[in-house]
Design an enzyme around this catalytic site. Sequence first.
Site, PDB file in Angstrom:
ATOM      1  N   ARG A  29       0.837  -1.194   0.000  1.00 36.09           N
ATOM      2  CA  ARG A  29       0.000   0.000   0.000  1.00 36.09           C
ATOM      3  C   ARG A  29       0.879   1.253   0.000  1.00 36.09           C
ATOM      4  O   ARG A  29       0.587   2.232  -0.678  1.00 36.09           O
ATOM      5  CB  ARG A  29      -0.914  -0.010   1.221  1.00 36.09           C
ATOM      6  CG  ARG A  29      -1.931   1.100   1.214  1.00 36.09           C
ATOM      7  CD  ARG A  29      -2.859   0.980   2.414  1.00 36.09           C
ATOM      8  NE  ARG A  29      -3.665  -0.205   2.335  1.00 36.09           N
ATOM      9  CZ  ARG A  29      -4.975  -0.217   2.101  1.00 36.09           C
ATOM     10  NH1 ARG A  29      -5.617   0.910   1.971  1.00 36.09           N
ATOM     11  NH2 ARG A  29      -5.635  -1.349   2.033  1.00 36.09           N
ATOM     12  N   HIS A  84     -17.197  13.149   5.277  1.00 39.03           N
ATOM     13  CA  HIS A  84     -17.657  11.932   5.957  1.00 39.03           C
ATOM     14  C   HIS A  84     -19.124  12.087   6.359  1.00 39.03           C
ATOM     15  O   HIS A  84     -19.525  13.149   6.838  1.00 39.03           O
ATOM     16  CB  HIS A  84     -16.786  11.675   7.193  1.00 39.03           C
ATOM     17  CG  HIS A  84     -17.150  10.431   7.908  1.00 39.03           C
ATOM     18  ND1 HIS A  84     -16.823   9.179   7.423  1.00 39.03           N
ATOM     19  CD2 HIS A  84     -17.832  10.233   9.060  1.00 39.03           C
ATOM     20  CE1 HIS A  84     -17.286   8.266   8.260  1.00 39.03           C
ATOM     21  NE2 HIS A  84     -17.900   8.883   9.254  1.00 39.03           N
TER      22      HIS A  84
END
Length: 177
Positions: free
Chosen positions: A54, A98
């Site tokens: 990652r 969010h």
Amino acid sequence: MIGVLVSGEGTNLQALVDAGLPIAAVASNKRDARALARVSVPTAAFELRDYPSRAARDDHMARWLVDHDVDLVVLAGYMHLLTPPFLDRFPEAIVNVHPSLLPDFPGAHAVEEQLAAGVTESGATVHLVDEGVDSGAILAQERVPVLAGDTVTTLHERIKAVEHELLPKVVRELCAR
């Protein structure tokens, strides 16, 4: 200049485009993300399976954004945590939207968790991104009532409508600094 990271449909990206913000490039962690088709700027997919780690993927994606003159990164439905090789390239210059009133209900299932908890109020939060899960400094919030009979779909749609106003507003303010 703004770089946008996406993973799916791209409705928050579309809100940024509709607001006329200076988007230089759009990257995704999925080649088939429909969001990539919403823009005429350079796009690229950085799928994790194409990299040894990652961190390696994030480093490559960050370099690609820097090569496109990006200095502010907006996560618009991007569903991967970013690692230090990415975060370090854009210190205090990565924002996320969010679907809850953070710090309550961080993570990928915020709307479902809010309904399960029986809260009467939800909302949208725009925050800085750090190594945690939705744990960065809050830049702006707007409240959304949870109505009797709400489902994940109905609540999320009302939250998205607020996100589509709040995110471009905050990004415009950040660009003006």
